[in-house]
Scaffold this motif. Sequence first.
Motif, PDB file in Angstrom:
ATOM      1  N   ASN A 168       0.848  -1.194   0.000  1.00 17.72           N
ATOM      2  CA  ASN A 168       0.000   0.000   0.000  1.00 17.72           C
ATOM      3  C   ASN A 168       0.886   1.247   0.000  1.00 17.72           C
ATOM      4  OD1 ASN A 168      -2.646  -1.213   0.056  1.00 17.72           O
ATOM      5  ND2 ASN A 168      -2.193  -1.843   2.147  1.00 17.72           N
ATOM      6  N   PHE A 169       1.296   1.650  -1.178  1.00 17.72           N
ATOM      7  CA  PHE A 169       2.252   2.743  -1.297  1.00 17.72           C
ATOM      8  C   PHE A 169       1.603   4.124  -1.289  1.00 17.72           C
ATOM      9  CE2 PHE A 169       4.735  -0.871  -2.509  1.00 17.72           C
ATOM     10  CZ  PHE A 169       6.012  -0.568  -2.068  1.00 17.72           C
ATOM     11  N   SER A 170       0.292   4.179  -1.193  1.00 19.20           N
ATOM     12  CA  SER A 170      -0.361   5.481  -1.068  1.00 19.20           C
ATOM     13  C   SER A 170      -0.402   5.929   0.390  1.00 19.20           C
ATOM     14  CB  SER A 170      -1.789   5.416  -1.617  1.00 19.20           C
ATOM     15  OG  SER A 170      -2.564   4.483  -0.881  1.00 19.20           O
ATOM     16  N   GLU A 171       0.004   5.046   1.309  1.00 18.70           N
ATOM     17  CA  GLU A 171      -0.051   5.339   2.738  1.00 18.70           C
ATOM     18  C   GLU A 171       1.332   5.143   3.364  1.00 18.70           C
ATOM     19  OE1 GLU A 171      -2.836   2.522   4.222  1.00 18.70           O
ATOM     20  OE2 GLU A 171      -4.553   3.366   3.122  1.00 18.70           O
ATOM     21  N   GLU A 172       1.556   5.835   4.474  1.00 15.74           N
ATOM     22  CA  GLU A 172       2.781   5.600   5.238  1.00 15.74           C
ATOM     23  C   GLU A 172       2.690   4.233   5.928  1.00 15.74           C
ATOM     24  OE1 GLU A 172       5.305   7.326   4.966  1.00 15.74           O
ATOM     25  OE2 GLU A 172       4.552   9.199   4.135  1.00 15.74           O
ATOM     26  N   PRO A 173       3.793   3.556   6.142  1.00 13.47           N
ATOM     27  CA  PRO A 173       5.169   4.031   5.954  1.00 13.47           C
ATOM     28  C   PRO A 173       5.730   3.817   4.552  1.00 13.47           C
ATOM     29  CG  PRO A 173       5.219   1.869   6.952  1.00 13.47           C
ATOM     30  CD  PRO A 173       3.757   2.218   6.797  1.00 13.47           C
ATOM     31  N   LEU A 174       4.954   3.173   3.645  1.00 10.27           N
ATOM     32  CA  LEU A 174       5.502   2.839   2.338  1.00 10.27           C
ATOM     33  C   LEU A 174       5.449   3.992   1.339  1.00 10.27           C
ATOM     34  CD1 LEU A 174       4.185  -0.804   1.767  1.00 10.27           C
ATOM     35  CD2 LEU A 174       6.369  -0.057   2.699  1.00 10.27           C
ATOM     36  N   ALA A 175       4.674   5.034   1.644  1.00 10.43           N
ATOM     37  CA  ALA A 175       4.530   6.141   0.690  1.00 10.43           C
ATOM     38  C   ALA A 175       5.871   6.769   0.339  1.00 10.43           C
ATOM     39  CB  ALA A 175       3.587   7.195   1.267  1.00 10.43           C
ATOM     40  N   ALA A 176       6.777   6.806   1.296  1.00  9.30           N
ATOM     41  CA  ALA A 176       8.090   7.407   1.041  1.00  9.30           C
ATOM     42  C   ALA A 176       8.897   6.592   0.042  1.00  9.30           C
ATOM     43  CB  ALA A 176       8.858   7.539   2.351  1.00  9.30           C
ATOM     44  N   TRP A 177       8.518   5.337  -0.159  1.00 10.29           N
ATOM     45  CA  TRP A 177       9.245   4.462  -1.077  1.00 10.29           C
ATOM     46  C   TRP A 177       8.581   4.367  -2.451  1.00 10.29           C
ATOM     47  CZ3 TRP A 177      10.263  -0.328   2.589  1.00 10.29           C
ATOM     48  CH2 TRP A 177      11.140   0.082   3.613  1.00 10.29           C
ATOM     49  N   ASP A 178       7.545   5.150  -2.671  1.00 12.85           N
ATOM     50  CA  ASP A 178       6.823   5.082  -3.944  1.00 12.85           C
ATOM     51  C   ASP A 178       7.556   5.908  -5.004  1.00 12.85           C
ATOM     52  OD1 ASP A 178       5.091   4.798  -6.003  1.00 12.85           O
ATOM     53  OD2 ASP A 178       3.455   5.964  -5.123  1.00 12.85           O
ATOM     54  N   TYR A 179       8.679   5.382  -5.460  1.00 13.31           N
ATOM     55  CA  TYR A 179       9.440   6.073  -6.497  1.00 13.31           C
ATOM     56  C   TYR A 179       8.781   5.900  -7.864  1.00 13.31           C
ATOM     57  CZ  TYR A 179      12.829   5.984  -2.729  1.00 13.31           C
ATOM     58  OH  TYR A 179      13.437   6.127  -1.507  1.00 13.31           O
ATOM     59  N   GLN A 180       7.887   4.934  -7.980  1.00  7.63           N
ATOM     60  CA  GLN A 180       7.183   4.711  -9.236  1.00  7.63           C
ATOM     61  C   GLN A 180       6.288   5.898  -9.583  1.00  7.63           C
ATOM     62  OE1 GLN A 180       4.591   1.210 -11.289  1.00  7.63           O
ATOM     63  NE2 GLN A 180       3.988   1.676  -9.199  1.00  7.63           N
ATOM     64  N   SER A 181       5.327   6.198  -8.732  1.00  5.43           N
ATOM     65  CA  SER A 181       4.349   7.237  -9.038  1.00  5.43           C
ATOM     66  C   SER A 181       4.995   8.615  -9.132  1.00  5.43           C
ATOM     67  CB  SER A 181       3.242   7.252  -7.981  1.00  5.43           C
ATOM     68  OG  SER A 181       2.572   6.016  -7.942  1.00  5.43           O
ATOM     69  N   ARG A 182       5.864   8.909  -8.168  1.00  9.79           N
ATOM     70  CA  ARG A 182       6.480  10.241  -8.153  1.00  9.79           C
ATOM     71  C   ARG A 182       7.346  10.458  -9.391  1.00  9.79           C
ATOM     72  NH1 ARG A 182       7.671   9.227  -2.673  1.00  9.79           N
ATOM     73  NH2 ARG A 182       9.912   9.309  -3.040  1.00  9.79           N
ATOM     74  N   TYR A 183       8.088   9.439  -9.774  1.00  9.07           N
ATOM     75  CA  TYR A 183       8.963   9.548 -10.939  1.00  9.07           C
ATOM     76  C   TYR A 183       8.144   9.739 -12.222  1.00  9.07           C
ATOM     77  CZ  TYR A 183      12.384   8.113 -14.471  1.00  9.07           C
ATOM     78  OH  TYR A 183      13.196   8.056 -15.568  1.00  9.07           O
ATOM     79  N   LEU A 184       7.123   8.916 -12.399  1.00  5.85           N
ATOM     80  CA  LEU A 184       6.319   8.995 -13.619  1.00  5.85           C
ATOM     81  C   LEU A 184       5.586  10.329 -13.709  1.00  5.85           C
ATOM     82  CD1 LEU A 184       4.887   5.359 -13.740  1.00  5.85           C
ATOM     83  CD2 LEU A 184       6.755   6.314 -15.116  1.00  5.85           C
ATOM     84  N   LYS A 185       5.020  10.790 -12.604  1.00  2.97           N
ATOM     85  CA  LYS A 185       4.326  12.081 -12.624  1.00  2.97           C
ATOM     86  C   LYS A 185       5.299  13.228 -12.888  1.00  2.97           C
ATOM     87  CE  LYS A 185       0.513  10.701  -9.605  1.00  2.97           C
ATOM     88  NZ  LYS A 185      -0.129  10.867  -8.266  1.00  2.97           N
ATOM     89  N   HIS A 186       6.495  13.113 -12.332  1.00  4.48           N
ATOM     90  CA  HIS A 186       7.500  14.152 -12.580  1.00  4.48           C
ATOM     91  C   HIS A 186       7.828  14.239 -14.066  1.00  4.48           C
ATOM     92  CE1 HIS A 186      11.085  16.638 -12.180  1.00  4.48           C
ATOM     93  NE2 HIS A 186      11.720  15.739 -12.918  1.00  4.48           N
ATOM     94  N   LEU A 187       8.057  13.100 -14.712  1.00  6.06           N
ATOM     95  CA  LEU A 187       8.386  13.104 -16.131  1.00  6.06           C
ATOM     96  C   LEU A 187       7.229  13.625 -16.973  1.00  6.06           C
ATOM     97  CD1 LEU A 187      10.337   9.756 -16.653  1.00  6.06           C
ATOM     98  CD2 LEU A 187      11.249  12.071 -16.687  1.00  6.06           C
TER      99      LEU A 187
END
Length: 206
Positions: free
Chosen positions: A144-163
């Motif tokens: 569940n990467f939309s919630e802590e504590p895993l949200a900080a590890w969601d490099y997938q969504s943040r990276y794709l949205k950034h690009l």
Amino acid sequence: MSHILLVTSSPRGSEGLSTRYASQLAKRLAAQRPGTTLTVRDLTAAPLNHIGEAYVVGRVTPPNARTAAQGEAVQLAESLVAELAAADTVVIGSAMINFGPPSPLKAWFDHVVWPGVTFRYANDSVEGLLKGKKVYLVTAAGGNFSEEPLAAWDYQSRYLKHLLRFLGMTDIEHIRVEGVAYGPEALQAAVASADEALNSLLKHAA
């Protein structure tokens, strides 16, 4: 006339949840819009080579001075950019692999993120040149990467949205299919949640 580009990349192919939901979303959007064309870029069935010297050097070399390998590499990138530029709606399916997107999807972005073509530097800032598109991002993950504590590890969504935003595509809707690795009940709940999100998006997109 509307044109939709569907980009899928799950290593599980059509069995992958990101591919399943991204495909369903693209097809249902097309069905809601008479006359819509749909282009499918399946990066699992037809993976792209990761960029290499031929592409990196070729794209800054005048066309008449390129080697055959450089010309082929640049031509591929040009076709991918044209495919993306032609779409008014982009649907991307991404399955989390080691906290990031699948490498075939990274390779696709590496081909279409092109200085002077899909973005440009101007006045000490960056301007994305692929503006005015609606993007639907479908991500799948075991946790569940939309919630802590895993949200900080969601490099997938943040990276794709950034690009996507870097290229000027700022209107992004995100559907998550997550928590699927926690057992049958969690999988069922994740699918139900994704179904609800998908139906809600389609209702408002109509």
